[in-house]
Design a protein around this motif. Structure first.
Motif, PDB file in Angstrom:
ATOM      1  N   TYR B 187      -1.172   2.218  -2.927  1.00 43.67           N
ATOM      2  CA  TYR B 187      -2.056   2.237  -1.751  1.00 43.67           C
ATOM      3  C   TYR B 187      -2.335   0.813  -1.252  1.00 43.67           C
ATOM      4  O   TYR B 187      -2.364   0.556  -0.044  1.00 43.67           O
ATOM      5  CB  TYR B 187      -3.358   2.967  -2.079  1.00 43.67           C
ATOM      6  N   GLY B 188      -2.538  -0.102  -2.183  1.00 43.86           N
ATOM      7  CA  GLY B 188      -2.728  -1.497  -1.791  1.00 43.86           C
ATOM      8  C   GLY B 188      -1.509  -2.041  -1.066  1.00 43.86           C
ATOM      9  O   GLY B 188      -1.627  -2.759  -0.062  1.00 43.86           O
ATOM     10  N   LEU B 189      -0.324  -1.670  -1.546  1.00 42.67           N
ATOM     11  CA  LEU B 189       0.904  -2.180  -0.935  1.00 42.67           C
ATOM     12  C   LEU B 189       1.142  -1.573   0.451  1.00 42.67           C
ATOM     13  O   LEU B 189       1.768  -2.216   1.301  1.00 42.67           O
ATOM     14  CB  LEU B 189       2.099  -1.935  -1.867  1.00 42.67           C
ATOM     15  N   VAL B 190       0.637  -0.364   0.692  1.00 44.78           N
ATOM     16  CA  VAL B 190       0.661   0.171   2.066  1.00 44.78           C
ATOM     17  C   VAL B 190      -0.239  -0.686   2.953  1.00 44.78           C
ATOM     18  O   VAL B 190       0.155  -1.104   4.053  1.00 44.78           O
ATOM     19  CB  VAL B 190       0.219   1.649   2.105  1.00 44.78           C
ATOM     20  N   ALA B 191      -1.438  -0.987   2.473  1.00 49.95           N
ATOM     21  CA  ALA B 191      -2.368  -1.816   3.264  1.00 49.95           C
ATOM     22  C   ALA B 191      -1.788  -3.202   3.544  1.00 49.95           C
ATOM     23  O   ALA B 191      -2.007  -3.771   4.611  1.00 49.95           O
ATOM     24  CB  ALA B 191      -3.710  -1.944   2.535  1.00 49.95           C
ATOM     25  N   ALA B 192      -1.022  -3.727   2.582  1.00 48.98           N
ATOM     26  CA  ALA B 192      -0.454  -5.071   2.729  1.00 48.98           C
ATOM     27  C   ALA B 192       0.835  -5.077   3.540  1.00 48.98           C
ATOM     28  O   ALA B 192       1.426  -6.140   3.751  1.00 48.98           O
ATOM     29  CB  ALA B 192      -0.191  -5.671   1.338  1.00 48.98           C
ATOM     30  N   GLY B 193       1.310  -3.892   3.984  1.00 53.83           N
ATOM     31  CA  GLY B 193       2.535  -3.847   4.777  1.00 53.83           C
ATOM     32  C   GLY B 193       3.799  -4.064   3.973  1.00 53.83           C
ATOM     33  O   GLY B 193       4.827  -4.473   4.524  1.00 53.83           O
TER      34      GLY B 193
END
Lengths: 258, 258
Positions: B187-193
């Motif tokens: 989920y963090g990596l989705v937020a970080a693009g």
């Protein structure tokens, strides 16, 4: 024993590769990467090129085999086998389980291995005649004599084809805890005594020779599914790595049954 | 807008939890853990207890819901929802994709979320009315309007049962690159693009409310498979998180078809 010289040099190679790999980590966040110039490809090639230059300068009579640039003098007594970025998909996703793998092979046999995790800053070095260290501190595999107590790691079940999938699932279902998405970190964690087993397939020598040496130097056993020791040459290998040799024998039997 | 006060306090909660979690990381390497006193259980409980004490001191009229100690005043206007260690299996294996999840919920709706990765030292904070940051720097999801270009992450395909597995596989097969073993890091990596999509099932509110707020604050969309917004209450939810709202709509259609 492996001369200290080789160990220090392997550490130096990993340090140089790490700097290059980190330079390109999380730099290309666009979805559309040009296939021939993506950050991971640039980093992969630059890191291997750097290691090859260093080897040629220091040990001009040694051979080399790398994922990116192939083989050179691979009939030499000593051959350096390199995967500058093992886990390119993890690298692309920004997940820090990818790493640089290095093996020093003598007459086909891995005598020294390196698993370097650039993002977490962890470097495993060791081999059959050289006790494995993690950032300079000795590490050992842990006892785990039964698959029912074992944590088993695999990068993805997609690597198993046909009947191999059924054989893998037999072990996976019997294990205490399965874990996916591990890449080369899984092998390091076996050496560190955090997990017990890695089962994979379709690997090339630059994928398994370094990890095999590291795990053997920590007390574990790594072979192909038939129990043969891992040597330079071949490819498409199916690997079973266990921290406890007793577990290794049990799992080999499970993988071997039709 | 969410008052700076709440943001600073959420950051403080995560900082306190991180110290406790790291104290217990990789401390218990024996295979046999006593189920009630394993390092992960001790860390889980101690981190949540610490956060609950801090919340009760600072916001005595706020409610709380945690994985370890259940709910308290959950009819309050504001409720803090906590999972001290999301990814306990990753923690046990020594793989740094686990994290602490925090959500501040107002009248059932997540208004602020935290994803804290203790080992990599990354902390995402944000929400629908508060642009998401990673260690203080703004992050955005990336455009990816088609599943054929998407990286899709899932902790393990074992979370999908019956027909849900077929629906998940439909998306996974259409995607550019699947990735397993991601836990809350996905989920963090989705937020970080860095990645485009997370599809999971069987999640509890403390698993998804924090990540949903973080991704929405970075420009993405997170709902259940039916497209409903995520609220406090319920459980066993099936989640689809996408960095690009256009991708979210496409994938929801794929998950919805029988």
């Amino acid at each position: 024993m492996i001369p200290d010289d080789f160990c220090r040099f392997a550490d130096h190679l990993a340090e140089q590769a790490r700097a290059i790999v980190l330079d390109h980590y999380r730099t290309g966040v666009a979805v559309e990467d040009k296939a021939d110039m993506s950050p991971v490809t640039i980093a992969d090639r630059a890191a291997e090129a750097r290691m090859r230059t260093l080897i040629a300068e220091r040990f001009p009579d040694h051979g080399m085999l790398g994922e990116e640039y192939g083989s050179e003098r691979d009939d030499a007594e000593y051959v350096w086998v390199m995967d500058p970025i093992d886990g390119t998909k993890a690298f692309i996703c920004g997940i820090p389980v990818f790493g640089t793998l290095i093996a020093l092979v003598r007459e086909g046999e891995p005598v020294l291995g390196v698993i370097d995790l650039p993002v977490t800053g962890e470097r495993f070095i060791g081999g059959p005649a050289r006790a494995t260290t993690l950032n300079g501190r000795p590490v050992r595999t842990r006892p785990c004599a039964s698959v029912s107590r074992a944590i088993v790691a695999t990068t993805t079940p997609d690597m198993f084809e046909g009947e191999d999938m059924e054989r893998f699932l037999r072990v996976r279902r019997a294990a205490r805890l399965p874990r996916y998405g591990t890449d080369c970190y899984g092998y390091g964690l076996v050496a560190a005594g955090m997990i017990d087993l890695v089962i994979e397939a379709d690997l090339a020598p630059y994928d398994y020779l370094g990890p095999a040496a590291v795990i053997e130097g920590a007390g574990g056993t790594v072979t192909d599914w038939e129990g043969r020791p891992l040597r330079l040459g071949g490819g498409g290998e199916r690997i079973v790595a266990a921290g406890d040799p007793v577990l290794h024998a049990e799992v080999r039997r499970m993988l071997g049954e039709g």
